[in-house]
Design an enzyme around this catalytic site. Structure first.
Site, PDB file in Angstrom:
ATOM      1  N   HIS A  17      -0.022  -7.067  -5.652  1.00  0.00           N
ATOM      2  CA  HIS A  17      -0.350  -5.801  -4.975  1.00  0.00           C
ATOM      3  C   HIS A  17      -0.191  -5.933  -3.460  1.00  0.00           C
ATOM      4  O   HIS A  17      -1.016  -6.557  -2.790  1.00  0.00           O
ATOM      5  CB  HIS A  17      -1.793  -5.405  -5.338  1.00  0.00           C
ATOM      6  CG  HIS A  17      -2.198  -4.059  -4.830  1.00  0.00           C
ATOM      7  ND1 HIS A  17      -3.485  -3.737  -4.501  1.00  0.00           N
ATOM      8  CD2 HIS A  17      -1.468  -2.941  -4.580  1.00  0.00           C
ATOM      9  CE1 HIS A  17      -3.530  -2.489  -4.078  1.00  0.00           C
ATOM     10  NE2 HIS A  17      -2.323  -1.987  -4.119  1.00  0.00           N
ATOM     11  N   ASN A  64      -9.368  -1.794  -2.817  1.00  0.00           N
ATOM     12  CA  ASN A  64      -9.586  -0.384  -3.162  1.00  0.00           C
ATOM     13  C   ASN A  64     -10.961  -0.131  -3.769  1.00  0.00           C
ATOM     14  O   ASN A  64     -11.404   1.006  -3.863  1.00  0.00           O
ATOM     15  CB  ASN A  64      -8.488   0.138  -4.097  1.00  0.00           C
ATOM     16  CG  ASN A  64      -7.237   0.480  -3.293  1.00  0.00           C
ATOM     17  OD1 ASN A  64      -7.303   0.662  -2.078  1.00  0.00           O
ATOM     18  ND2 ASN A  64      -6.102   0.529  -3.959  1.00  0.00           N
TER      19      ASN A  64
HETATM   20  P1  NAI Z   1       7.596   6.106  -4.376  1.00  0.00           P
HETATM   21  O1  NAI Z   1       7.411   7.411  -5.046  1.00  0.00           O
HETATM   22  O2  NAI Z   1       7.855   6.068  -2.900  1.00  0.00           O
HETATM   23  O3  NAI Z   1       8.774   5.291  -5.092  1.00  0.00           O
HETATM   24  C1  NAI Z   1       8.870   5.128  -6.480  1.00  0.00           C
HETATM   25  C2  NAI Z   1      10.343   4.891  -6.826  1.00  0.00           C
HETATM   26  O4  NAI Z   1      10.396   4.493  -8.201  1.00  0.00           O
HETATM   27  C3  NAI Z   1      11.220   6.141  -6.705  1.00  0.00           C
HETATM   28  O5  NAI Z   1      12.336   5.837  -5.901  1.00  0.00           O
HETATM   29  C4  NAI Z   1      11.607   6.474  -8.132  1.00  0.00           C
HETATM   30  O6  NAI Z   1      12.926   6.988  -8.223  1.00  0.00           O
HETATM   31  C5  NAI Z   1      11.526   5.121  -8.803  1.00  0.00           C
HETATM   32  N1  NAI Z   1      11.258   5.186 -10.242  1.00  0.00           N
HETATM   33  C6  NAI Z   1      10.381   5.958 -10.884  1.00  0.00           C
HETATM   34  N2  NAI Z   1      10.399   5.686 -12.203  1.00  0.00           N
HETATM   35  C7  NAI Z   1      11.322   4.707 -12.392  1.00  0.00           C
HETATM   36  C8  NAI Z   1      11.784   3.986 -13.521  1.00  0.00           C
HETATM   37  N3  NAI Z   1      11.303   4.219 -14.738  1.00  0.00           N
HETATM   38  N4  NAI Z   1      12.723   3.040 -13.334  1.00  0.00           N
HETATM   39  C9  NAI Z   1      13.228   2.798 -12.099  1.00  0.00           C
HETATM   40  N5  NAI Z   1      12.829   3.444 -10.996  1.00  0.00           N
HETATM   41  C10 NAI Z   1      11.888   4.393 -11.139  1.00  0.00           C
HETATM   42  O7  NAI Z   1       6.271   5.253  -4.743  1.00  0.00           O
HETATM   43  P2  NAI Z   1       5.579   4.103  -3.892  1.00  0.00           P
HETATM   44  O8  NAI Z   1       4.615   4.710  -2.933  1.00  0.00           O
HETATM   45  O9  NAI Z   1       6.587   3.148  -3.393  1.00  0.00           O
HETATM   46  O10 NAI Z   1       4.676   3.401  -5.035  1.00  0.00           O
HETATM   47  C11 NAI Z   1       5.245   2.567  -6.011  1.00  0.00           C
HETATM   48  C12 NAI Z   1       4.147   1.764  -6.696  1.00  0.00           C
HETATM   49  O11 NAI Z   1       3.443   1.002  -5.719  1.00  0.00           O
HETATM   50  C13 NAI Z   1       3.097   2.592  -7.419  1.00  0.00           C
HETATM   51  O12 NAI Z   1       2.695   1.892  -8.575  1.00  0.00           O
HETATM   52  C14 NAI Z   1       1.960   2.673  -6.428  1.00  0.00           C
HETATM   53  O13 NAI Z   1       0.712   2.864  -7.034  1.00  0.00           O
HETATM   54  C15 NAI Z   1       2.038   1.310  -5.782  1.00  0.00           C
HETATM   55  N6  NAI Z   1       1.488   1.196  -4.419  1.00  0.00           N
HETATM   56  C16 NAI Z   1       1.700   2.194  -3.506  1.00  0.00           C
HETATM   57  C17 NAI Z   1       1.180   2.077  -2.223  1.00  0.00           C
HETATM   58  C18 NAI Z   1       1.414   3.142  -1.199  1.00  0.00           C
HETATM   59  O14 NAI Z   1       0.654   3.188  -0.202  1.00  0.00           O
HETATM   60  N7  NAI Z   1       2.394   3.991  -1.362  1.00  0.00           N
HETATM   61  C19 NAI Z   1       0.377   0.889  -1.816  1.00  0.00           C
HETATM   62  C20 NAI Z   1       0.299  -0.133  -2.836  1.00  0.00           C
HETATM   63  C21 NAI Z   1       0.793   0.055  -4.097  1.00  0.00           C
END
Ligand code: NAI
Length: 543
Positions: free
Chosen positions: A151, A201
């Site tokens: 994480h 968190n």
């Molecule tokens: P985001 O929405 O910016 O990016 C997600 C990406 O995954 C998108 O480009 C989408 O096209 C792709 N995607 C979705 N389903 C897919 C699949 N089945 N196969 C391949 N690609 C796929 O999301 P973000 O913010 O980067 O978050 C990603 C993960 O990281 C989540 O699990 C979130 O909970 C976690 N996270 C997010 C944080 C944040 O502050 N944004 C901090 C720490 C963890």
């Protein structure tokens, strides 16, 4: 040789990393790993996202080149290391998968099921999930032992913390492999057991919850709470400023998910004021309005903000009469535990260095005892113990009681929150304002709320951190390290609580529980035990 032993021997910068999901987090993780020399296969179901992510990494790295922090050669190497990958089959050579796709259990499970049929036996699977159980994601896999949480915090290249999370089936040797890898990537890893909110968190919830609670009760205004938490708490941002930055959609969702996951434990209860911001679409900086409003330059201001309160009373000028006698009487005191420093030591020193003297007290007395109430003019003044000033005035049979808040370091503050008992005279209040004004501290008078602002927030943070340690989610050291590296706390909440005194922290919680009649403030059984034994569970000096 077992799989995990083989991996320890093998995983190094020549290993191939697959980053799946090229959004905000995936792009940052690809940058970190590529900079450390790994070949990084960057995959996303949306091809445009891969292109955009690589462009954003190039932009970030270019800024570092311009600042002289990265050589052109390393810039080229790092970008060459990020290989856009358009088919899942091309991930077969990966030694480590870091998944950062949408936050959905079903989607993550089916992705890893597919990866099991593509990747090597020795490939380690990890998820960057912020709220889904690592044990549940792994449950569908034929070899759940190779699945862990990794994480990162946002923005990943900047924030040093990485929580290395083990589910019930995870191989502990692989947790060590990942820990070492994070160290090589220049990160500060901590070990955690999969449980709702992991470390940060979960432990950080009271930072927001207590501020929202005080606001809901109109105990202090938004700007007062933010200012006090920065000035007296040494936090980089106040809770409302930070919630506006994180976004109320994100912050509220985390609170709600932790609340649900802990079976509606009242400690984690979400706030209706935050929910109403969400309902209005006021999500914070990203929509131009949250608790504050933001202009086009990103500057914040409070406008037509009905939730902010008028300032109850502020001191504008010193009214100290000529020839004032700088004498303070000690009204009540208690022996300190031998290894414990008095929480108000810095304040007492500040009075002494401004030529105040304490009636009938030697400097040695002052060092060895905690002065619980002192008197100046008509005002009886003391550090909050979690009761309202009105309750405590009755309990201690004192009229004109003024309570002040905790400070991270009393020697440097210029502002401090106080509350006064309902029967406090205006002369007593004037005396309190005069006294603090003479040592360079402007008092901010709040409503008579129990535990004021910083003290109750710290008490709740320490309590949650100690409870997290009690439940074996992480060691005390790792919890403190996580809160400093993940959310920039000035000191870990356990070490900070120990410095203030766990007996006092316990007393504050017990009194808050009494004042509110709520289970929310119940002290952790481990905190209670430590408050009795005086034992410390983290080394404060190691921070
Ligand atoms: P985001 O929405 O910016 O990016 C997600 C990406 O995954 C998108 O480009 C989408 O096209 C792709 N995607 C979705 N389903 C897919 C699949 N089945 N196969 C391949 N690609 C796929 O999301 P973000 O913010 O980067 O978050 C990603 C993960 O990281 C989540 O699990 C979130 O909970 C976690 N996270 C997010 C944080 C944040 O502050 N944004 C901090 C720490 C963890």
């Amino acid at each position: 040789m077992t799989l995990s032993k083989a991996l320890i021997a093998k995983f190094d910068s020549t290993s191939v990393v697959a980053v799946i999901g090229a959004g905000a987090m995936g792009a940052g993780i690809a940058q970190i790993t590529a900079q450390s020399g790994h070949r990084v296969l960057l995959f996303d179901q949306n091809e445009a996202a891969i292109f955009k992510a690589k462009e954003s990494v190039a932009l970030q790295l270019h800024k570092r080149v311009l600042k002289g922090k990265l050589s052109q050669e390393n810039y080229d190497l790092c970008l060459e290391n990020i290989i856009p990958t358009y088919s899942m089959d091309e991930l077969a050579s990966a030694d480590l998968v870091i998944e950062a796709i949408i936050e959905s259990l079903e989607v993550k499970q089916s992705l890893f099921l597919e990866l099991e049929s593509i990747c090597k036996e020795t490939c380690i699977f990890t998820s960057n999930t912020s709220s889904i159980s690592i044990t549940s994601i792994a449950s569908k896999l034929s070899r759940p032992e190779r699945f862990l949480g990794l994480h990162f915090f946002n923005p990943a290249p900047v924030m040093p913390l990485v929580e290395v999370i083990s589910g019930l089936a995870s191989d502990q040797v692989l947790a060590k492999v990942l820990y070492k890898a994070c160290m090589r990537w220049g990160k500060k890893p901590v070990y955690a057991k999969s449980s709702p909110g992991f470390i940060v968190n979960r432990v950080a919830r009271p930072f927001y919850a207590e501020a929202l609670r005080i606001l809901d009760e109109q105990g202090a205004s938004i700007s007062q709470i933010d200012e006090l938490m920065r000035e007296c708490g040494h936090f980089k941002m106040g809770p409302f400023e930070l919630m506006d930055l994180i976004g109320h959609d994100v912050n509220y969702a985390v609170t709600e998910s932790v609340f649900r996951a802990y079976y509606q434990d009242p400690k984690f209860k979400p706030s209706l004021s935050q929910k109403s911001l969400l309902e209005a679409g006021f999500l914070g900086r990203k929509t131009g309005r949250g608790f504050y409003q933001y202009n086009s330059n990103g500057e914040k201001y409070l406008q037509n903000n009905i939730t902010d309160l008028p300032i109850d009373r502020n001191w504008t000028e010193s009214k100290a009469p000529d020839g004032l006698i700088k004498q303070i009487q000690v009204t009540s005191k208690q022996e300190n535990q031998p290894s414990q420093m008095s929480p108000t030591k810095g304040l007492i020193e500040r009075f002494l260095s401004n030529n105040f003297y304490f009636d009938n007290e030697t400097n040695q007395d002052l060092e060895q005892q905690i002065i619980t109430i002192f008197t100046f003019g008509e005002a009886h003044i003391g550090l909050t113990n979690g009761l309202t000033a009105t309750e405590r005035a009755k309990e201690e049979k004192l009229n004109n009681l003024v309570l002040f808040d905790l400070a991270f370091d009393y020697s440097s503050i210029t502002k401090l929150a106080i509350s006064a008992s309902d029967n406090c005279s205006s002369q007593a209040l004037d005396d309190a304002f005069t006294l603090f004004d003479l040592i360079g501290i402007t008092l901010i008078k709040l409503d008579d709320i129990p535990g004021l602002v910083l003290m109750r927030t710290l008490a709740m943070l320490t309590n949650e951190a100690v409870e997290t340690r009690l439940q074996g989610v992480a060691t005390g050291e790792d919890i403190d390290k996580a809160m400093c590296a993940g959310v920039n706390y000035p000191q870990g909440p356990i070490a900070w609580g120990q410095r203030v005194g766990l007996t006092l922290i316990h007393q504050v919680l017990t009194n808050l529980q009494l004042s509110y009649g709520e289970d929310r403030y119940r002290p952790s059984s481990l905190l209670r035990r430590l408050s009795v034994s005086g034992k410390k569970i983290v080394n404060e000096l190691a921070q």
